[in-house]
Scaffold this active site. Structure first.
Site, short mmCIF file in Angstrom:
data_model
loop_
_atom_site.label_atom_id
_atom_site.label_comp_id
_atom_site.label_asym_id
_atom_site.label_seq_id
_atom_site.Cartn_x
_atom_site.Cartn_y
_atom_site.Cartn_z
N HIS A 14 -5.68 13.15 -2.23
CA HIS A 14 -6.93 12.39 -2.29
C HIS A 14 -8.14 13.23 -1.86
O HIS A 14 -9.27 12.79 -2.09
CB HIS A 14 -6.82 11.15 -1.42
CG HIS A 14 -5.88 10.12 -1.94
ND1 HIS A 14 -6.08 9.46 -3.13
CD2 HIS A 14 -4.71 9.63 -1.44
CE1 HIS A 14 -5.09 8.62 -3.36
NE2 HIS A 14 -4.24 8.71 -2.34
N GLY A 46 0.77 -1.23 0.00
CA GLY A 46 0.00 0.00 0.00
C GLY A 46 0.80 1.28 0.00
O GLY A 46 0.25 2.36 0.20
N THR A 47 2.11 1.20 -0.24
CA THR A 47 2.94 2.40 -0.19
C THR A 47 3.10 3.08 -1.55
O THR A 47 3.75 4.11 -1.64
CB THR A 47 4.33 2.06 0.38
OG1 THR A 47 4.87 0.92 -0.30
CG2 THR A 47 4.25 1.75 1.87
N GLY A 48 2.55 2.49 -2.61
CA GLY A 48 2.56 3.16 -3.91
C GLY A 48 3.58 2.64 -4.90
O GLY A 48 3.96 3.38 -5.81
N GLU A 94 -10.37 -1.73 29.59
CA GLU A 94 -9.95 -0.55 28.84
C GLU A 94 -9.47 0.57 29.77
O GLU A 94 -8.53 1.30 29.44
CB GLU A 94 -11.09 -0.05 27.95
CG GLU A 94 -11.58 -1.05 26.92
CD GLU A 94 -10.47 -1.57 26.02
OE1 GLU A 94 -9.49 -0.82 25.77
OE2 GLU A 94 -10.57 -2.72 25.56
N HIS A 129 -5.85 -0.04 30.58
CA HIS A 129 -4.95 0.48 29.54
C HIS A 129 -4.81 1.99 29.66
O HIS A 129 -3.70 2.54 29.59
CB HIS A 129 -5.52 0.15 28.15
CG HIS A 129 -5.44 -1.29 27.77
ND1 HIS A 129 -4.28 -2.02 27.86
CD2 HIS A 129 -6.38 -2.13 27.26
CE1 HIS A 129 -4.51 -3.26 27.44
NE2 HIS A 129 -5.78 -3.36 27.08
#
Length: 500
Positions: free
Chosen positions: A258, A114-116, A338, A341
């Site tokens: 984009h 996905g980096t082009g 949660e 965390h």
């Protein structure tokens, strides 16, 4: 012929042959004719090379590449500069010939998905005004021996022919997923993809840079370490270009590209999105903007707002919100998990918690969203230990209030173990600087257990002092399902003041 028709034909053929033998018909001429017809069909099929078709067939299949400029690719300034320098060998052919420079034959693009990499190959063809042919490594692998090698030959033949027809001086052949056919050879039994690799090496050796049209091979892979050394040497793939995940500046550039066809509401800040998407690839960033537009559409809004972008980031990271309903006991356990965390994160990195939620999303029953930090690529031992403690905070909180853990800690433990492994590999443990393969497994397990036990103890010590925060935050979280970072910090600061 359809699949059903083939099955009927295959089932009918032996019955017909048995019947002919039974009535006394000589079937040898029939068998000979059938074998000859199959051979001719196979040869014609191999020559047509499915997957690497002519330009007319490509247009029919919708595979004609859409060219784009390097300016339309954001976040890869270093890689683009290095690639354009390499491509100048095609453009400034006469100049480099005077200097005695050997032109490049191949360029290998490596990096995460996905980096082009594919986009850069298309831009390279536009930059050099070259014919562009693309294929995937999987298209060359067949169960029939020799088919892959034949496809390689036809690919190079088509590149030269197409360049001559279009009156261009060069052609670029792009092979994606080249590790499928370019994997390391083990010297064992001859395999189909070994023959395909051998043919590719032969074709690359046959590229003469003085010939017209000139051929340049570009390839992409996510696993460079899997490639055969014969492909990586000078004279084959001469230049290796890393196409890495973008930094903050690169992410902002990609978002700007984009966002050109998407309407933004006034006050929407893309820089916040760039901050919150550390580690995202260009494809993921495009996905964030697309999902944000979908959220705006669901709400029947004509503009994309900041909240749509925030929800889109969560979706790309965690998945879509689910309709899964949890009972009160399970919901309370998730809330404690949660909050564990969040409390550890806020204590070791003040101001880091943006939101705590028990809303199910993807496979997660709840999650903690962290405020953006500066891009960081180097970590000290203390920083890694803090990350491990944050990961352990959920399971420790469950032990405090329920006397045991649940299966919800599995991903947390995976992250913690991966970070411990990284510490060992980087020489940040009591083992010192070691090669993992040279250390007995028992020693590695002993060191891993010691690190996890110490950090679990430190995490429990931090959380035990904040039981009042758990109690106060739990009420809000169960009632609203979302606890903002600012309210959470107020509760935590009040608790710390009382302790002091």
């Amino acid at each position: 012929m359809s699949k059903l028709g083939k099955e009927i034909f295959i089932g009918f053929l032996p019955v017909l042959l048995i019947f002919l033998i039974f009535i006394g018909v000589n079937i040898m001429p029939v068998l000979f004719t059938g074998l000859l017809a199959f051979t001719i069909y196979y040869m014609l099929r191999s020559r047509s090379v499915p997957g690497i078709s002519t330009s007319n067939e490509r247009k029919a299949k919708g595979r004609t590449p859409s060219f784009l400029n390097f300016d339309q690719i954001g976040g890869q300034d270093r890689a683009k500069k290095e690639l354009m320098e390499a491509l100048d060998f095609l453009i400034k052919h006469e100049q480099i010939k005077k200097l005695g420079i050997r032109p490049l034959k191949g360029i290998l693009l490596t990096g995460p998905p996905g980096t082009g990499k594919t986009l850069m190959a298309k831009a390279a063809a536009h930059y050099t005004n070259s014919v562009y042919l693309a294929a995937s490594g999987s298209e060359f692998v067949e169960m029939y021996v020799g088919v892959g090698a034949s496809r390689i030959r036809d690919l190079f033949r088509e590149a030269r022919s197409k360049a001559q027809k279009e009156g261009k001086e060069s052609a670029i052949i792009f092979i994606d997923e080249i590790d499928v056919v370019g994997g390391k050879r083990d010297g064992g039994q001859q395999r189909e993809y070994d023959q395909t690799l051998n043919q590719l090496l032969t074709e690359m050796d046959g590229i003469h840079t003085d010939d017209a049209p000139r051929i340049l091979i570009m390839a992409a892979t996510n696993r460079k370490e899997m490639l055969d050394s014969a492909l990586l040497r000078p004279g084959r793939f001469d230049r290796h270009i890393d196409v890495e995940l973008p930094d903050k500046k690169g992410r902002l550039s990609i978002l700007g590209i984009h966002m050109k066809n998407k309407p933004l509401a006034e006050g929407t800040v893309l820089e916040k999105v760039a901050d919150q998407t550390f580690g995202f690839s260009g494809a993921q960033l495009e996905g964030v903007l697309n999902e944000a537009a979908i959220y705006a559409l669901r709400e029947e809004k004509s503009l994309i707002e900041q909240k749509h972008l925030a929800d889109a980031i969560d979706k790309v990271m965690m998945g879509e919100r689910t309709d899964r309903e949890t009972n009160e006991e399970e919901k309370q356990r998730v809330a404690y998990h949660e909050l564990g965390h969040a409390i550890v994160a806020e204590l070791v990195r003040p101001g880091s918690v943006a939101q705590v939620t028990v809303t199910p999303r993807g496979k997660a029953l709840g999650y903690v969203r962290h405020n953006p930090q500066q891009d960081q690529y180097l970590y000290t031992k203390e920083q890694i230990e803090q990350q491990i403690m944050i990961a352990l905070g959920g399971s420790v909180a469950e032990e405090m209030f329920y006397g045991g853990r649940s299966t919800g800690s599995r991903n947390d433990f995976d992250q913690a173990l991966l970070m411990v492994r990284n510490m060992i590999d980087c020489g940040l443990t009591s083992l010192g600087i070691v090669e993992r393969e040279m250390v007995p497994k028992e020693e590695l397990m002993k060191e891993n257990a010691a690190i996890m036990a110490e950090l679990t103890s430190r995490t429990r010590e931090l959380l035990e002092k904040q039981r009042t925060v758990f109690e106060q935050a739990l009420d809000v979280l169960l009632r609203e399902e979302v606890l903002s970072g600012s309210i959470f910090r107020e509760l935590l600061m009040a608790s710390i003041s009382r302790i002091a």
